[in-house]
Enzyme design. Structure first.
Site, mmCIF file in Angstrom:
data_model
loop_
_atom_site.group_PDB
_atom_site.id
_atom_site.type_symbol
_atom_site.label_atom_id
_atom_site.label_comp_id
_atom_site.label_asym_id
_atom_site.label_seq_id
_atom_site.Cartn_x
_atom_site.Cartn_y
_atom_site.Cartn_z
ATOM 1 N N GLU A 108 -25.439 45.734 62.746
ATOM 2 C CA GLU A 108 -25.865 46.669 63.879
ATOM 3 C C GLU A 108 -27.193 47.504 63.186
ATOM 4 O O GLU A 108 -27.526 47.662 62.124
ATOM 5 C CB GLU A 108 -24.645 47.573 63.738
ATOM 6 N N ASP A 110 -28.844 51.015 64.654
ATOM 7 C CA ASP A 110 -28.350 52.144 65.576
ATOM 8 C C ASP A 110 -29.409 53.511 65.800
ATOM 9 O O ASP A 110 -29.925 53.760 64.543
ATOM 10 C CB ASP A 110 -27.188 53.180 65.011
ATOM 11 N N GLU A 112 -28.399 57.103 67.232
ATOM 12 C CA GLU A 112 -27.363 57.900 67.702
ATOM 13 C C GLU A 112 -27.983 59.417 67.796
ATOM 14 O O GLU A 112 -28.380 60.161 67.065
ATOM 15 C CB GLU A 112 -26.174 57.829 66.743
#
Length: 331
Positions: A108, A110, A112
């Site tokens: 992953e 990310d 955010e």
């Protein structure tokens, strides 16, 4: 040589054509050609221009969309305008993952965006892990030099076999270099691009102290200028379809000297948390961390306990099955 190795070599050749190229001339494809709704039904609204999409969160559900293809490396970008006013507990995510294919050893990368109470700024968080290394959250958190709810700003991810760079408005804010000590913790398997908005009241704002207030709903995150530029991998045939078109010259290949100065200035002024300095979570810094005493001293004033109440990595509050309803996931 397998498809992944061949794809990696082809794309690396493409990505390193120009070291200081701009990423502003990459093609923006219509939503329906590159993406599909993930969950949220009518909370995913595609504009008539076909290139802009709104994701909304209300008492019923959040929402999200996902790319049609898997990608092994590339450049992925979106211009995003976040909800305004009271946004505590709201999380908007723009990220890559292969959790639907590799449940126990997924990768992953990310972005955010963490909402806040009225009068407090949005915060931005980045994270990287590979091969299911969720026990080592590689989070960093920052403030921004602008209000991301006032206008659109560009957020981009460059991912190669040896490097990951996060950009905000073409300014690199974080560089993750693959090291031998990371082993399989560096993302190395094909991933899908996701964008979501969801209720993260349990952890997102001051460890869950402030929750989503649906008096201010719907919360709407606006996306435009979506760029998918990389080595596409057919999810069924596992055949790589690397893009070696001439517009690949617009893909950055790394951090230029001028960009490095900007990145260092950004991190000095705006970084408020780095996993490398979290002595509560880690008795010793993870092996890839290069500790800077000045940075450690500056970050000491930010209490790491407030980062998720000291808990480990949080999920994205959705199943990875496309089109399914959101659900909370915690590690």
């Amino acid at each position: 040589m397998g498809f992944s190795q061949m794809a990696s070599l082809l794309l690396c050749f493409t990505l390193f054509l120009l070291a200081s190229a701009s990423s502003r001339n990459l093609p923006i494809i219509p939503f329906d050609e590159g993406y599909t709704p993930l969950f949220g039904d009518n909370n995913v609204f595609v504009h008539t221009d076909g290139k802009s999409v709104h994701l909304s969160l209300d008492e019923r559900t959040g929402s999200g969309f996902v790319s049609h293809d898997l990608y092994l490396h590339g450049y992925f970008s979106a211009s995003i305008k976040l909800p305004a006013d009271y946004t505590a507990g709201v999380v908007v995510a723009f990220y890559m993952s292969n959790g639907d294919m590799y449940e126990k050893n997924h990768d992953e990368i990310d972005f955010e965006f963490l909402g806040n109470i009225r009068g407090k700024d949005w915060r931005i968080q980045t994270n990287v892990y590979g091969n299911g290394s969720t026990s080592i959250g590689r989070e960093e958190r920052y403030g921004l030099w602008f209000d991301p709810a006032e206008d659109f700003h560009q957020y981009s991810i460059l991912w190669t076999d040896s490097l990951i760079i996060f950009y905000v408005d073409n300014i690199p804010i974080r560089e993750v270099t693959r090291t031998e000590s990371m082993g399989g913790d560096f993302p190395a398997k094909p991933m899908t691009l996701y964008a979501t908005i969801w209720d993260a009241s349990d952890w997102a704002t001051n460890g869950g102290k402030y929750r989503v207030n649906y008096k201010y709903a719907p919360y709407i995150a606006k996306f435009s200028d979506l760029v998918l530029h990389g080595c596409a991998v057919d999810p069924i045939e596992h055949v790589a379809k690397c893009d070696t078109a001439s517009d690949s010259k617009s893909v950055p290949s790394g951090v230029t000297p001028v960009q490095r100065i900007k990145m260092e200035n950004f991190r000095k002024k705006h970084m408020t948390y780095s996993y490398c300095y979290d002595k509560i979570r880690y008795k010793a810094p993870p092996s890839e961390c290069a500790i800077n005493p000045q940075e450690a001293e500056r970050l000491r004033k930010f209490d790491p306990v407030t980062f998720g109440s000291g808990r480990h990595r949080h999920g994205k509050r959705h199943h990875h099955n496309r089109g399914s309803q959101a659900e909370a996931v915690s590690f």
